[in-house]
Design an enzyme around this catalytic site. Structure first.
Site, PDB file in Angstrom:
ATOM      1  N   HIS A 113      17.586 -53.231 -14.091  1.00 13.48           N
ATOM      2  CA  HIS A 113      18.958 -52.783 -14.343  1.00 13.48           C
ATOM      3  C   HIS A 113      19.436 -53.372 -15.669  1.00 13.48           C
ATOM      4  O   HIS A 113      19.079 -54.500 -16.022  1.00 13.48           O
ATOM      5  CB  HIS A 113      19.875 -53.231 -13.197  1.00 13.48           C
ATOM      6  CG  HIS A 113      21.208 -52.561 -13.240  1.00 13.48           C
ATOM      7  ND1 HIS A 113      22.206 -52.973 -14.098  1.00 13.48           N
ATOM      8  CD2 HIS A 113      21.699 -51.498 -12.573  1.00 13.48           C
ATOM      9  CE1 HIS A 113      23.249 -52.184 -13.938  1.00 13.48           C
ATOM     10  NE2 HIS A 113      22.976 -51.279 -13.013  1.00 13.48           N
ATOM     11  N   GLU A 159      22.055 -54.703 -16.478  1.00 15.28           N
ATOM     12  CA  GLU A 159      22.732 -56.014 -16.359  1.00 15.28           C
ATOM     13  C   GLU A 159      21.704 -57.147 -16.287  1.00 15.28           C
ATOM     14  O   GLU A 159      21.956 -58.252 -16.777  1.00 15.28           O
ATOM     15  CB  GLU A 159      23.670 -55.998 -15.137  1.00 15.28           C
ATOM     16  CG  GLU A 159      24.900 -55.144 -15.428  1.00 15.28           C
ATOM     17  CD  GLU A 159      25.498 -54.421 -14.226  1.00 15.28           C
ATOM     18  OE1 GLU A 159      25.176 -54.788 -13.078  1.00 15.28           O
ATOM     19  OE2 GLU A 159      26.268 -53.469 -14.442  1.00 15.28           O
ATOM     20  N   ASN A 184      24.437 -49.118  -5.525  1.00 18.73           N
ATOM     21  CA  ASN A 184      24.111 -50.451  -6.021  1.00 18.73           C
ATOM     22  C   ASN A 184      25.388 -51.283  -5.926  1.00 18.73           C
ATOM     23  O   ASN A 184      26.309 -51.097  -6.719  1.00 18.73           O
ATOM     24  CB  ASN A 184      23.624 -50.359  -7.475  1.00 18.73           C
ATOM     25  CG  ASN A 184      23.409 -51.723  -8.099  1.00 18.73           C
ATOM     26  OD1 ASN A 184      23.453 -52.747  -7.409  1.00 18.73           O
ATOM     27  ND2 ASN A 184      23.180 -51.748  -9.411  1.00 18.73           N
ATOM     28  N   SER A 192      29.273 -44.562 -13.919  1.00 16.99           N
ATOM     29  CA  SER A 192      30.573 -43.956 -13.609  1.00 16.99           C
ATOM     30  C   SER A 192      30.461 -42.621 -12.889  1.00 16.99           C
ATOM     31  O   SER A 192      31.256 -41.709 -13.144  1.00 16.99           O
ATOM     32  CB  SER A 192      31.423 -43.839 -14.884  1.00 16.99           C
ATOM     33  OG  SER A 192      31.647 -45.129 -15.437  1.00 16.99           O
ATOM     34  N   GLU A 214      20.505 -44.757 -16.807  1.00 19.02           N
ATOM     35  CA  GLU A 214      21.845 -45.350 -16.789  1.00 19.02           C
ATOM     36  C   GLU A 214      22.242 -45.741 -18.207  1.00 19.02           C
ATOM     37  O   GLU A 214      21.915 -46.854 -18.659  1.00 19.02           O
ATOM     38  CB  GLU A 214      21.858 -46.598 -15.896  1.00 19.02           C
ATOM     39  CG  GLU A 214      21.487 -46.321 -14.458  1.00 19.02           C
ATOM     40  CD  GLU A 214      22.137 -47.327 -13.498  1.00 19.02           C
ATOM     41  OE1 GLU A 214      22.706 -46.871 -12.513  1.00 19.02           O
ATOM     42  OE2 GLU A 214      22.091 -48.535 -13.763  1.00 19.02           O
ATOM     43  N   LYS A 232      25.796 -54.352  -6.468  1.00 14.21           N
ATOM     44  CA  LYS A 232      25.860 -55.456  -7.440  1.00 14.21           C
ATOM     45  C   LYS A 232      26.330 -56.737  -6.738  1.00 14.21           C
ATOM     46  O   LYS A 232      26.017 -56.930  -5.568  1.00 14.21           O
ATOM     47  CB  LYS A 232      26.741 -55.061  -8.641  1.00 14.21           C
ATOM     48  CG  LYS A 232      26.296 -53.717  -9.243  1.00 14.21           C
ATOM     49  CD  LYS A 232      26.934 -53.417 -10.558  1.00 14.21           C
ATOM     50  CE  LYS A 232      26.440 -52.049 -11.055  1.00 14.21           C
ATOM     51  NZ  LYS A 232      26.975 -51.701 -12.367  1.00 14.21           N
ATOM     52  N   GLY A 259      30.293 -48.801 -15.472  1.00 14.02           N
ATOM     53  CA  GLY A 259      31.521 -49.565 -15.224  1.00 14.02           C
ATOM     54  C   GLY A 259      32.647 -49.257 -16.185  1.00 14.02           C
ATOM     55  O   GLY A 259      33.646 -49.977 -16.213  1.00 14.02           O
TER      56      GLY A 259
HETATM   57  P1  13P Z   1      29.139 -47.733 -12.081  1.00 13.17           P
HETATM   58  O1  13P Z   1      28.970 -46.555 -11.140  1.00 13.17           O
HETATM   59  O2  13P Z   1      30.122 -48.747 -11.579  1.00 13.17           O
HETATM   60  O3  13P Z   1      29.385 -47.286 -13.481  1.00 13.17           O
HETATM   61  O4  13P Z   1      27.727 -48.518 -12.095  1.00 13.17           O
HETATM   62  C1  13P Z   1      26.568 -47.789 -12.290  1.00 13.17           C
HETATM   63  C2  13P Z   1      25.400 -48.687 -12.085  1.00 13.17           C
HETATM   64  O5  13P Z   1      25.187 -49.614 -12.860  1.00 13.17           O
HETATM   65  C3  13P Z   1      24.546 -48.446 -10.924  1.00 13.17           C
HETATM   66  O6  13P Z   1      23.385 -49.201 -10.978  1.00 13.17           O
END
Ligand code: 13P
Length: 259
Positions: A96, A98, A6, A214, A168, A8, A174
């Site tokens: 997601h 976010e 992903n 992560s 997640e 982003k 992150g």
């Molecule tokens: P990270 O791997 O940067 O923690 O992000 C995970 C994520 O949100 C994948 O959709």
């Protein structure tokens, strides 16, 4: 087992194409190492066509990061499912954290998007996961149950055949602090049980449940070795071909050990 990136809101177009080319070069169809695994990358919308072209001769699938629930219409800036399929997408991330956090996306919207994705033969990667406060107060499982309940309402067994869940935990995204393999397995088992109740064991056993938060080359092996962790949704480590391919290598090793 599916390893999905992903991206982003990262990479400009040339950099995105270069990343896709490097990933495609690393996951060569002729190389039997990755034969049993599936791969996908989910770049920003504006990259889809160019990244799709870069992936054309590779087994890496193309996914989007969101989809609108309607077919078309006056929804400025949104992107509809037929646009995604016509740009070559086979997968789409939905719900997601976010999107939930910054755009107040609700379980009901996640549900509408998931059903729309299935209507267009897109495989939805439905994201669920608790915040750190919810985990600390002992509510992690009930939060994930409620998210599944909301997201999968009206999604039939036939449609369930082609859906993916991504667990997640918000506190792991992150932050560099992934869930422990045990925490991931515990929640994945809860999700698998929920899916079994909903669709029966045969269907539930076929549904990929990805871990995201992560995941890096150094912790991928332990996470992916858990029986109910059948892949990863990778954020920052998917932005460099080397680390994405490093996770792919760990996944291949885990698959080999399971055989
Ligand atoms: P990270 O791997 O940067 O923690 O992000 C995970 C994520 O949100 C994948 O959709």
């Amino acid at each position: 087992m599916l390893i999905a990136g992903n991206w982003k809101m990262n990479t400009d177009l040339p950099r995105g194409v270069e990343l896709a080319e490097n990933i495609a070069a690393g996951i060569d169809e002729a190389d039997s190492t990755y034969e049993a695994l599936d791969f996908a990358v989910c770049p920003p919308f504006v990259h889809l066509q160019a990244v799709g072209a870069a992936l054309q001769d590779s087994p890496v699938a193309l996914g989007a990061q969101d989809v609108h629930a309607e077919e078309e219409g006056a929804f400025t800036s949104d992107v509809a499912a037929p646009m995604l399929t016509s740009a070559g997408c086979t997968h789409v991330i939905i719900g997601h954290s976010e999107r939930r956090q910054y755009y107040d996306e609700t379980d009901a919207e996640v549900n509408r998007k998931a059903r729309q994705a299935r209507r267009h033969d897109l495989v939805p990667i439905i994201c669920v996961g608790e915040t750190i406060d919810q985990r600390r107060s002992g509510d992690a499982e009930s939060v994930v149950h409620a998210q599944l309940e909301g997201a999968l309402d009206g999604v039939t067994v036939e449609a369930a055949d082609d859906l993916i869940i991504a667990y997640e935990p918000v506190w792991a995204i992150g932050t560099g602090e992934s869930a422990t393999p045990e925490q991931a397995q515990d929640m994945h088992a809860v999700i698998r049980d929920d899916l079994s109740e909903r669709y029966g064991t045969d269907v539930a056993d076929q549904i990929e449940i990805l871990y995201g938060g992560s995941m890096k080359p150094h912790n991928a092996h332990a996470l992916l070795s858990q029986p109910d962790v059948t892949g990863g949704l990778i954020g920052s480590a998917s932005l460099e071909a080397e680390s994405f391919l490093g996770i792919a290598d760990e996944a291949a090793a885990v698959f080999e050990e399971r055989e």
